[in-house]
Design an enzyme around this catalytic site. Structure first.
Site, PDB file in Angstrom:
ATOM      1  N   SER A   2      21.184  33.236  88.506  1.00 14.08           N
ATOM      2  CA  SER A   2      19.864  33.349  87.891  1.00 14.08           C
ATOM      3  C   SER A   2      19.195  31.986  87.907  1.00 14.08           C
ATOM      4  O   SER A   2      19.677  31.039  87.272  1.00 14.08           O
ATOM      5  CB  SER A   2      19.995  33.835  86.449  1.00 14.08           C
TER       6      SER A   2
ATOM      7  N   HIS B 120      18.805  36.188  91.275  1.00 18.70           N
ATOM      8  CA  HIS B 120      18.183  36.827  90.113  1.00 18.70           C
ATOM      9  C   HIS B 120      17.006  35.975  89.642  1.00 18.70           C
ATOM     10  O   HIS B 120      17.154  34.781  89.379  1.00 18.70           O
ATOM     11  CB  HIS B 120      19.227  36.967  89.005  1.00 18.70           C
TER      12      HIS B 120
ATOM     13  N   ASP C  51      14.056  35.625  86.880  1.00 20.69           N
ATOM     14  CA  ASP C  51      13.620  36.046  85.548  1.00 20.69           C
ATOM     15  C   ASP C  51      12.139  35.755  85.352  1.00 20.69           C
ATOM     16  O   ASP C  51      11.723  34.603  85.300  1.00 20.69           O
ATOM     17  CB  ASP C  51      14.430  35.312  84.474  1.00 20.69           C
TER      18      ASP C  51
ATOM     19  N   MET D  85       9.064  36.069  82.868  1.00 24.99           N
ATOM     20  CA  MET D  85       8.781  36.239  81.426  1.00 24.99           C
ATOM     21  C   MET D  85       7.327  35.878  81.155  1.00 24.99           C
ATOM     22  O   MET D  85       6.811  34.908  81.718  1.00 24.99           O
ATOM     23  CB  MET D  85       9.684  35.325  80.601  1.00 24.99           C
TER      24      MET D  85
ATOM     25  N   HIS E 143      13.655  40.441  87.667  1.00 25.47           N
ATOM     26  CA  HIS E 143      13.840  41.025  86.332  1.00 25.47           C
ATOM     27  C   HIS E 143      12.556  40.776  85.543  1.00 25.47           C
ATOM     28  O   HIS E 143      12.275  39.641  85.178  1.00 25.47           O
ATOM     29  CB  HIS E 143      15.068  40.357  85.694  1.00 25.47           C
TER      30      HIS E 143
ATOM     31  N   MET F 213      10.415  40.752  82.574  1.00 28.31           N
ATOM     32  CA  MET F 213      10.341  40.752  81.103  1.00 28.31           C
ATOM     33  C   MET F 213       8.887  40.507  80.716  1.00 28.31           C
ATOM     34  O   MET F 213       8.504  39.436  80.238  1.00 28.31           O
ATOM     35  CB  MET F 213      11.283  39.672  80.544  1.00 28.31           C
TER      36      MET F 213
ATOM     37  N   MET G  48      21.626  44.337  79.581  1.00 30.26           N
ATOM     38  CA  MET G  48      21.389  43.035  78.955  1.00 30.26           C
ATOM     39  C   MET G  48      22.526  42.774  77.965  1.00 30.26           C
ATOM     40  O   MET G  48      22.711  43.526  77.004  1.00 30.26           O
ATOM     41  CB  MET G  48      20.033  43.016  78.232  1.00 30.26           C
TER      42      MET G  48
ATOM     43  N   ASP H  57      23.737  40.996  82.689  1.00 30.63           N
ATOM     44  CA  ASP H  57      22.938  39.770  82.633  1.00 30.63           C
ATOM     45  C   ASP H  57      22.976  39.181  81.223  1.00 30.63           C
ATOM     46  O   ASP H  57      22.513  39.806  80.273  1.00 30.63           O
ATOM     47  CB  ASP H  57      21.493  40.160  83.011  1.00 30.63           C
TER      48      ASP H  57
END
Ligand code: DX5
Ligand code: ZN
Length: 222
Positions: A6, A30, A32, A34, A63, A65, A133, A171
């Protein structure tokens, strides 16, 4: 066992170089995303992914979020994302699944540590990846929440009984020890951020996680 470093824990000022350091030991990368609303942190989005796309052929496992994933899916596809994973907590995921597929990406669904497996179970035959998660999303470096392993085991049974081609990914707080426990519970993909990018040798750290996890289901089913 697949390993997904990640990049949340990488040095963003050296992102392409950081990715190159783990590439040999990474099955996917990965990413992330956000938005400062769905989670209390703000990271990166399609422009950074588009830049990174020019520097690596790794699979981009995004991913999301964010409160409004549907508004961003076209941008992720355009930026070179390979898969987009959305949270069940943002609402009905079916329209999102449809658009992710239309755009040629793989479909992922994820759920927070306090969301029961029952909430995602109805979607198992519509997704490619189910992401567990094992921390509350928002930050790297948090402690693994062991109660997620019961949900992994339940999903493993459901997926195997129904013969579904869904990959199980986990994760948050993954290191050699927690990764081995997740592997034993039945995951296929281990995401790790700080355990890899905060190590002196990120590739060796990724290899260590893979080795600690053992051969995974390949050995168990043969
Ligand atoms: C947390 C992110 C994770 C994070 C994991 O919200 O979804 O992907 O990078 O970091 P570690 O492995 O440090 O827990
Ligand atoms: Zn993540």
């Amino acid at each position: 066992m697949k390993i997904a470093p990640s990049i949340l824990s990488a040095d963003f000022s050296e992102l392409a170089g950081e990715v190159a350091r783990v590439a040999q030991e990474a099955d996917l990368l990965h990413v992330d995303v956000m938005d400062g609303h769905f989670v209390p942190n703000l990271t990166i989005g399609p422009p950074v992914i588009k830049s990174l796309r020019k520097r690596t052929d790794l699979y981009f496992d995004c991913h999301l979020m964010v409160d409004n994933p549907g508004d961003l899916l076209d941008d992720f596809a355009d930026a070179g994302a390979d898969g987009c994973t959305v949270h069940i907590e943002v609402g009905d995921p079916r329209p999102l699944f449809g658009r992710i597929r239309e755009l040629g990406m793989r479909v992922g669904l994820t759920f927070n540590p306090d969301t029961p497996f029952d909430a995602v179970e109805p979607y198992l035959d519509e997704i490619d990846v189910l992401l567990f998660m094992s921390v509350f999303p928002g930050f790297g470096g948090q402690a693994f929440i062991p109660s997620v392993l019961d949900k992994v085991a339940a999903a493993r049974r459901a997926v195997d009984e129904r013969g579904l081609p869904v990959e199980l990914e986990i994760d948050g707080g993954i290191d050699p020890e927690t990764g081995a426990r997740a592997a034993a519970a039945g995951v296929d993909i281990l995401v790790a951020g700080s355990a890899i990018f905060h190590a002196d040798d990120p590739a060796a750290a990724a290899r260590g996680i893979r080795e600690a996890a053992g051969p995974g289901r390949a050995r168990q089913s043969s």
